[in-house]
Design a protein around this motif. Structure first.
Motif, short mmCIF file in Angstrom:
data_model
loop_
_atom_site.label_atom_id
_atom_site.label_comp_id
_atom_site.label_asym_id
_atom_site.label_seq_id
_atom_site.Cartn_x
_atom_site.Cartn_y
_atom_site.Cartn_z
N GLN A 20 0.83 -1.21 0.00
CA GLN A 20 0.00 0.00 0.00
C GLN A 20 0.87 1.25 0.00
O GLN A 20 0.59 2.21 -0.72
CB GLN A 20 -0.94 0.01 1.20
CG GLN A 20 -1.85 1.22 1.27
CD GLN A 20 -2.85 1.28 0.12
OE1 GLN A 20 -3.32 0.26 -0.35
NE2 GLN A 20 -3.16 2.49 -0.31
N GLU A 21 1.94 1.24 0.79
CA GLU A 21 2.86 2.38 0.83
C GLU A 21 3.50 2.60 -0.54
O GLU A 21 3.62 3.74 -0.99
CB GLU A 21 3.94 2.16 1.89
CG GLU A 21 3.44 2.23 3.30
CD GLU A 21 4.48 1.80 4.32
OE1 GLU A 21 5.62 1.45 3.94
OE2 GLU A 21 4.15 1.79 5.52
N VAL A 22 3.92 1.53 -1.18
CA VAL A 22 4.53 1.62 -2.50
C VAL A 22 3.52 2.17 -3.51
O VAL A 22 3.83 3.05 -4.31
CB VAL A 22 5.09 0.25 -2.97
CG1 VAL A 22 5.50 0.29 -4.43
CG2 VAL A 22 6.27 -0.15 -2.09
N TYR A 23 2.29 1.67 -3.46
CA TYR A 23 1.24 2.16 -4.35
C TYR A 23 1.06 3.67 -4.19
O TYR A 23 1.05 4.42 -5.17
CB TYR A 23 -0.08 1.43 -4.07
CG TYR A 23 -1.24 2.02 -4.83
CD1 TYR A 23 -1.46 1.69 -6.16
CD2 TYR A 23 -2.12 2.91 -4.21
CE1 TYR A 23 -2.50 2.25 -6.87
CE2 TYR A 23 -3.16 3.47 -4.92
CZ TYR A 23 -3.36 3.14 -6.24
OH TYR A 23 -4.39 3.71 -6.94
N GLU A 24 0.94 4.13 -2.95
CA GLU A 24 0.75 5.55 -2.69
C GLU A 24 1.94 6.37 -3.18
O GLU A 24 1.78 7.46 -3.73
CB GLU A 24 0.49 5.78 -1.21
CG GLU A 24 -0.85 5.23 -0.76
CD GLU A 24 -1.06 5.23 0.74
OE1 GLU A 24 -0.18 5.75 1.48
OE2 GLU A 24 -2.09 4.71 1.18
#
Length: 86
Positions: free
Chosen positions: A45-49
Motif C-alpha cells: 500500500q505504501e509503494v502504491y501511494e
C-alpha cells in the motif's frame, strides 16, 4: 481522489534487484504500477501511494530523478543529508 480519474493498472510481481515498486506511463495515457510481491500488504500500500504521487506530481515530465525521488519522499520527512534542497 484524483487517481480515481486516471486509469491505473497494478501488477504484483517479483521485482528484480530489490526494487519495491515502479510506475510506467503507457502509450494510451494510462499508467501501470509494478509492486514487489515479496512485500506485505502494508508495504505494498505504501509503494502504491508513493507511485501514485509520482503520477499526480507529473514526474514523467521531469528530468532529475534524484530530485523527483526526494520530492516524493518529502511527506515522510527525509533528512536534508539524504535529500538536499535543490
Amino acid at each position: 481522489m484524483a487517481e480515481d480519474l486516471l486509469e491505473i493498472n497494478v501488477v504484483i510481481r517479483d521485482n528484480p534487484f530489490g526494487v519495491r515498486g515502479s510506475v510506467h506511463k503507457n502509450e494510451d495515457g494510462s499508467y501501470t504500477i509494478f509492486i514487489d510481491a515479496h512485500l506485505n500488504a502494508e508495504q505494498q500500500q505504501e509503494v502504491y501511494e508513493h507511485e501514485v504521487r509520482h503520477i499526480l506530481n507529473g514526474d514523467f515530465d521531469k528530468y532529475n530523478c534524484d530530485k523527483v525521488e526526494c520530492e516524493a519522499h518529502m511527506m515522510f520527512e527525509v533528512s536534508s543529508e539524504l535529500c538536499p534542497v535543490f
